[in-house]
Design an enzyme around this catalytic site. Structure first.
Site, PDB file in Angstrom:
ATOM      1  N   PRO A  80      -6.741   1.183 -13.270  1.00 11.51           N
ATOM      2  CA  PRO A  80      -6.563   0.503 -11.985  1.00 11.51           C
ATOM      3  C   PRO A  80      -5.789   1.366 -11.001  1.00 11.51           C
ATOM      4  O   PRO A  80      -4.732   1.917 -11.337  1.00 11.51           O
ATOM      5  CB  PRO A  80      -5.780  -0.758 -12.367  1.00 11.51           C
ATOM      6  CG  PRO A  80      -6.171  -1.024 -13.776  1.00 11.51           C
ATOM      7  CD  PRO A  80      -6.344   0.325 -14.407  1.00 11.51           C
ATOM      8  N   CYS A  81      -6.317   1.495  -9.787  1.00  7.32           N
ATOM      9  CA  CYS A  81      -5.736   2.433  -8.834  1.00  7.32           C
ATOM     10  C   CYS A  81      -4.741   1.795  -7.874  1.00  7.32           C
ATOM     11  O   CYS A  81      -4.034   2.491  -7.160  1.00  7.32           O
ATOM     12  CB  CYS A  81      -6.841   3.110  -8.018  1.00  7.32           C
ATOM     13  SG  CYS A  81      -7.783   1.970  -6.969  1.00  7.32           S
ATOM     14  N   GLN A  82      -4.669   0.466  -7.837  1.00  8.39           N
ATOM     15  CA  GLN A  82      -3.830  -0.198  -6.840  1.00  8.39           C
ATOM     16  C   GLN A  82      -2.368   0.245  -6.851  1.00  8.39           C
ATOM     17  O   GLN A  82      -1.750   0.360  -5.790  1.00  8.39           O
ATOM     18  CB  GLN A  82      -3.919  -1.723  -7.002  1.00  8.39           C
ATOM     19  CG  GLN A  82      -5.246  -2.321  -6.598  1.00  8.39           C
ATOM     20  CD  GLN A  82      -6.240  -2.317  -7.742  1.00  8.39           C
ATOM     21  OE1 GLN A  82      -6.005  -1.706  -8.775  1.00  8.39           O
ATOM     22  NE2 GLN A  82      -7.362  -3.002  -7.555  1.00  8.39           N
TER      23      GLN A  82
END
EC number: 2.1.1.37
Length: 343
Positions: A80-82
């Site tokens: 996940p890049c958030q």
């Protein structure tokens, strides 16, 4: 070597975009891991032959992948890049998703893949997690590349989407050869969606259930009529139509809200709000509406036959979270070419 099979494992597989890209490049994707139920439903619709482990990655037993132990050619890690995104105001905080990047380490230690590709937003390399990851990889006798920024628009995707790519390989020559990714012909919004019919209101009779226009308020429709075709922005709105939240703020703040795409340019980066023009430059270049789910999927390079599970919001989230399959295909093809050479 030309006829050798090359095997891949997809961690944080989401709805299957990375798997699709690897398959298109000639890899046999043996297994995947993800936790999101709706994304996993989409994954299974399109990749039924893959062993998808639907679980929190922290709970996955490595013995599940014993058939890949020391027989794994490519491990793809798209955590996940958030937590690292420039759009996340709380990035680099105590977000426990940061540690998810390091969850790949136990898979690497157990499976010893020949090649690893990490994909994330630019910013990961500035986080302490990157230093820990690099130290671990070197300790496992991997050669590690410098983190590289790649724009999907340079790899044949009709969208500007800059990602951070990090490679690791057991062989220095393999790393050098695979990292030599060749630019592809640029594609525009018109190339991607110009042949689609006009979008109409949603109904059960639609030929394409993903190509319908969202219902917009009368006030928003009036705003859209004032935004110039082919790349116009909210800065053309007359004073009485300017949103209260946009009054008195500098022009460079939220410049893409209510903005139109340009026919002859790549689209802006698609996010999970890609069919909501209040969240970005997601107005159709010509029509007075937000882009449809089908248009968003095409701009992400999903083929029309790709099936999505869920309601409109869930599908938009899956599309916006995806790595463009074409981008991954170009990267994976470079890796496969290097593996084929046996270096």
């Amino acid at each position: 070597m030309e006829n050798s099979n090359f095997y891949a494992l997809d961690l944080y597989s989401g709805s299957g975009a990375v798997t699709l890209g690897m398959k298109n490049a000639g890899f046999i994707v043996k297994a995947a891991v993800d936790f999101d139920p709706k994304a996993c439903e989409t994954y299974r619709l399109n990749h039924p032959e893959v062993n998808l482990v639907e679980s929190d990655i922290r709970d996955v037993h490595l013995s599940t992948f014993d058939d890949l132990k020391k027989n794994l050619d490519l491990l793809a890690v798209c955590a996940p890049c958030q937590p690292f995104s420039s759009r996340n105001r709380n990035k680099m905080s105590s977000d426990d998703r940061v540690a998810l990047v390091l969850e790949a380490c136990r898979f690497i230690e157990y499976l010893q893949p020949k090649f690893i590709v990490f994909e994330n937003v630019p910013g990961l390399e500035r986080n302490q997690v990157f230093a820990e990851l690099e130290k671990f990889l070197i300790g496992q006798e991997y050669h590690v590349s410098r983190p590289e920024k790649l724009d999907a628009a340079e790899l044949g995707v009709p969208q500007r989407r800059v990602r951070m790519i990090l490679f690791a390989a057991k062989s220095a020559k393999l790393l050098e050869s695979a990292a030599n990714i060749q630019p592809q012909a640029r594609k525009s919004v018109r190339d991607a969606i110009g042949d689609l019919p006009s979008a109409v209101e949603r109904s059960n009779s639609l030929v394409d259930q993903m190509h319908f226009r969202r219902a917009h308020s009368a006030l928003n429709l009036e705003r859209l009529r004032h935004i110039p075709k082919n790349g116009g922005s909210r800065h053309s709105l007359p004073h009485h139509l300017v949103l209260d939240c946009h009054r008195g703020i500098p022009d460079h703040h939220y410049p893409d809200c209510y903005g139109r795409m340009h026919w002859e340019q790549p689209a802006p980066t698609l996010t999970t709000g890609c069919t909501d023009f209040t969240k970005g430059r997601y107005v159709h270049p010509e029509d007075d509406r937000a882009i449809t789910l089908r248009e968003a999927a095409r701009l992400q390079t999903f083929p029309d036959e790709y099936q999505f599970a869920g309601n409109s919001g869930q599908i938009a989230t899956q599309i916006g979270n995806a790595v463009p399959p074409t981008m991954m295909s170009v990267i994976a093809a470079s890796i496969r070419s290097a593996l084929t050479k046996g270096i």
